[in-house]
Design an enzyme around this catalytic site. Structure first.
Site, PDB file in Angstrom:
ATOM      1  N   ARG A  81       0.817  -1.209   0.000  1.00 46.06           N
ATOM      2  CA  ARG A  81       0.000   0.000   0.000  1.00 46.06           C
ATOM      3  C   ARG A  81       0.852   1.261   0.000  1.00 46.06           C
ATOM      4  O   ARG A  81       1.888   1.318   0.647  1.00 46.06           O
ATOM      5  CB  ARG A  81      -0.931   0.000   1.220  1.00 46.06           C
ATOM      6  CG  ARG A  81      -1.983  -1.098   1.166  1.00 46.06           C
ATOM      7  CD  ARG A  81      -2.630  -1.342   2.517  1.00 46.06           C
ATOM      8  NE  ARG A  81      -3.678  -2.356   2.430  1.00 46.06           N
ATOM      9  CZ  ARG A  81      -3.440  -3.668   2.464  1.00 46.06           C
ATOM     10  NH1 ARG A  81      -2.192  -4.126   2.600  1.00 46.06           N
ATOM     11  NH2 ARG A  81      -4.437  -4.530   2.369  1.00 46.06           N
ATOM     12  N   HIS A 106      -1.039  -2.520  -4.477  1.00 47.93           N
ATOM     13  CA  HIS A 106      -0.498  -3.440  -5.489  1.00 47.93           C
ATOM     14  C   HIS A 106      -0.527  -2.866  -6.907  1.00 47.93           C
ATOM     15  O   HIS A 106      -0.899  -3.547  -7.868  1.00 47.93           O
ATOM     16  CB  HIS A 106      -1.239  -4.769  -5.443  1.00 47.93           C
ATOM     17  CG  HIS A 106      -0.971  -5.585  -4.217  1.00 47.93           C
ATOM     18  ND1 HIS A 106       0.186  -5.471  -3.470  1.00 47.93           N
ATOM     19  CD2 HIS A 106      -1.722  -6.538  -3.579  1.00 47.93           C
ATOM     20  CE1 HIS A 106       0.154  -6.315  -2.449  1.00 47.93           C
ATOM     21  NE2 HIS A 106      -0.997  -6.966  -2.481  1.00 47.93           N
ATOM     22  N   HIS A 180       3.076 -12.869  -5.522  1.00 53.49           N
ATOM     23  CA  HIS A 180       2.048 -12.989  -4.483  1.00 53.49           C
ATOM     24  C   HIS A 180       1.450 -14.402  -4.448  1.00 53.49           C
ATOM     25  O   HIS A 180       0.238 -14.580  -4.420  1.00 53.49           O
ATOM     26  CB  HIS A 180       0.947 -11.968  -4.742  1.00 53.49           C
ATOM     27  CG  HIS A 180       0.175 -11.534  -3.534  1.00 53.49           C
ATOM     28  ND1 HIS A 180      -0.696 -12.369  -2.878  1.00 53.49           N
ATOM     29  CD2 HIS A 180       0.141 -10.360  -2.864  1.00 53.49           C
ATOM     30  CE1 HIS A 180      -1.261 -11.709  -1.869  1.00 53.49           C
ATOM     31  NE2 HIS A 180      -0.759 -10.493  -1.832  1.00 53.49           N
ATOM     32  N   TYR A 182       0.363 -17.957  -2.878  1.00 50.07           N
ATOM     33  CA  TYR A 182      -0.138 -18.483  -1.601  1.00 50.07           C
ATOM     34  C   TYR A 182       0.298 -19.945  -1.472  1.00 50.07           C
ATOM     35  O   TYR A 182      -0.038 -20.771  -2.324  1.00 50.07           O
ATOM     36  CB  TYR A 182      -1.660 -18.436  -1.555  1.00 50.07           C
ATOM     37  CG  TYR A 182      -2.271 -17.063  -1.437  1.00 50.07           C
ATOM     38  CD1 TYR A 182      -2.881 -16.652  -0.247  1.00 50.07           C
ATOM     39  CD2 TYR A 182      -2.296 -16.176  -2.518  1.00 50.07           C
ATOM     40  CE1 TYR A 182      -3.471 -15.402  -0.137  1.00 50.07           C
ATOM     41  CE2 TYR A 182      -2.883 -14.925  -2.409  1.00 50.07           C
ATOM     42  CZ  TYR A 182      -3.467 -14.548  -1.223  1.00 50.07           C
ATOM     43  OH  TYR A 182      -4.057 -13.307  -1.111  1.00 50.07           O
ATOM     44  N   GLU A 313       6.134 -12.452   0.663  1.00 50.63           N
ATOM     45  CA  GLU A 313       6.356 -11.518  -0.437  1.00 50.63           C
ATOM     46  C   GLU A 313       7.655 -10.747  -0.202  1.00 50.63           C
ATOM     47  O   GLU A 313       7.726  -9.902   0.693  1.00 50.63           O
ATOM     48  CB  GLU A 313       5.176 -10.551  -0.547  1.00 50.63           C
ATOM     49  CG  GLU A 313       3.824 -11.239  -0.684  1.00 50.63           C
ATOM     50  CD  GLU A 313       2.674 -10.337  -0.272  1.00 50.63           C
ATOM     51  OE1 GLU A 313       2.576  -9.225  -0.828  1.00 50.63           O
ATOM     52  OE2 GLU A 313       1.904 -10.740   0.628  1.00 50.63           O
TER      53      GLU A 313
END
Length: 349
Positions: A81, A106, A180, A182, A313
């Site tokens: 952010r 992002h 990014h 997961y 990240e």
């Protein structure tokens, strides 16, 4: 070693989405899209030799068009952010889209995760690689400079996935690319990762406010943020601790003062899978899937589960240009940015 392609869909602009499969000599493979540089699969063995995918993905391209969870995507121009959707370079203030409360998240409304990247492949004796390139024109999403980013994914016989970043610009700009993905190292993507054991080699973490903007740098000593020795994610997952309450879990940057060697590990006892991570970046953002829910239709599940996976990240500290507790990073004309992160997948018996 082998690399192959398959059709995966079309964008709304009728651009073809291609899926690349990088396979090593052991028949373990990684799949990546030219759309957003998205990693859709990392298929590696468990302690019993069973091969399955260890990352979250969608079943079809329609779900990737929104991809509000940024599953597997390359993030740019700036990961994380930016407060107020604004920053200043020298005497010029730049205004960005506010797509997350009052923040730019992002890279804005249509970041690099929603772009078609040009792609080339290379096959060698000991590895295969996919090189993706995206050219971001001056003022795209409000960022200055014609910014050229190349990302190369390499997959080898050691089950090692390397992500190499190279960037240049013709005008000074902020940037912070990352991936990014997961991770859930179990054989059941409908389970959570709270029993996974995590280590992060960081003495400090960055505290955040209620809209996830960095506020201060704190030591991890005597806090739930001390992962210097491997522990289960759930061990100190106490939401009564203010920073965990604010983030609804871990959603924080960890500052890597010594980023040599392995800087993080993730281990699932049930499957025996161990992931080792190294990077040359200054920080890693740990996100424990705190806002995942059943509306996110992860393949192999009936919908994502809160804490169903976690992200590591590697990047600059988010909002560093507006945060005087850390170094501000800009990329200037004539300079070349290079970054590297490696994920290695092992079995621990």
């Amino acid at each position: 070693m082998d690399i192959s392609t398959s059709h995966f869909g079309y964008t709304d602009l009728n651009e073809e989405v291609v899926q690349y499969t990088l396979t090593n000599d052991k028949n373990y493979f990684v799949k990546i899209l030219n759309y957003g540089g998205i990693i859709t699969n990392i298929n590696v063995p468990d302690k019993n030799g069973s091969i399955s995918n260890v990352v979250f993905r969608y079943e079809n391209f329609e779900d990737y068009k929104s991809n509000r969870a940024y599953l597997g995507a390359l993030i740019g121009r700036f990961a994380g952010r930016i407060s107020g959707g604004k920053f200043k370079i020298n005497d010029t203030t730049y205004t960005l889209p506010q797509n997350n409360h009052t923040n730019c998240l992002h890279g804005g409304i249509k970041g690099f995760d929603k772009k078609i990247w040009s792609a080339t492949t290379k096959q060698e004796d000991d590895k295969v690689s996919l090189t993706l390139n995206y050219f971001s024109a001056d003022t795209e999403e409000g960022f200055p400079g014609n910014y050229d980013l190349t990302v190369t994914y390499e997959w080898d016989n050691a089950n090692q996935l390397s992500i190499n970043y190279t960037a240049a610009t013709d005008k000074e700009t902020v940037h912070a690319p990352t991936n990014h993905t997961y991770f859930n190292l179990s054989n059941d993507l409908s389970s959570d990762i709270l029993d996974h054991e995590l280590m992060i080699k960081a003495d400090e973490f960055v505290e955040i406010d209620d809209i996830s903007i960095p506020t201060k740098v704190s030591v991890v000593d005597n806090t739930p943020f001390d992962f210097r020795k491997a522990k289960k994610v759930k061990q100190d997952f106490d939401l009564s601790f203010e920073q965990l309450n604010i983030g609804n879990g871990y959603n924080h940057p960890f500052i890597l003062r010594d980023n040599t060697g392995t800087i993080a590990t993730l281990y699932c006892e049930k499957s025996g899978r161990l992931m080792e991570m190294s990077t040359d970046q200054e920080a890693v953002v740990l996100y424990t899937g705190n806002f995942l829910n059943e509306t996110i239709k992860v393949a192999g599940t009936n919908g994502a589960k809160k804490n169903g996976a976690l992200c590591l990240e590697t990047q600059y500290v988010p909002n560093n240009m507006n945060f005087d507790k850390v170094k501000t990073h800009t990329l200037k004309p004539g300079d070349v940015y290079k970054g590297k992160t490696i994920f290695r997948f092992l079995v621990k018996i």
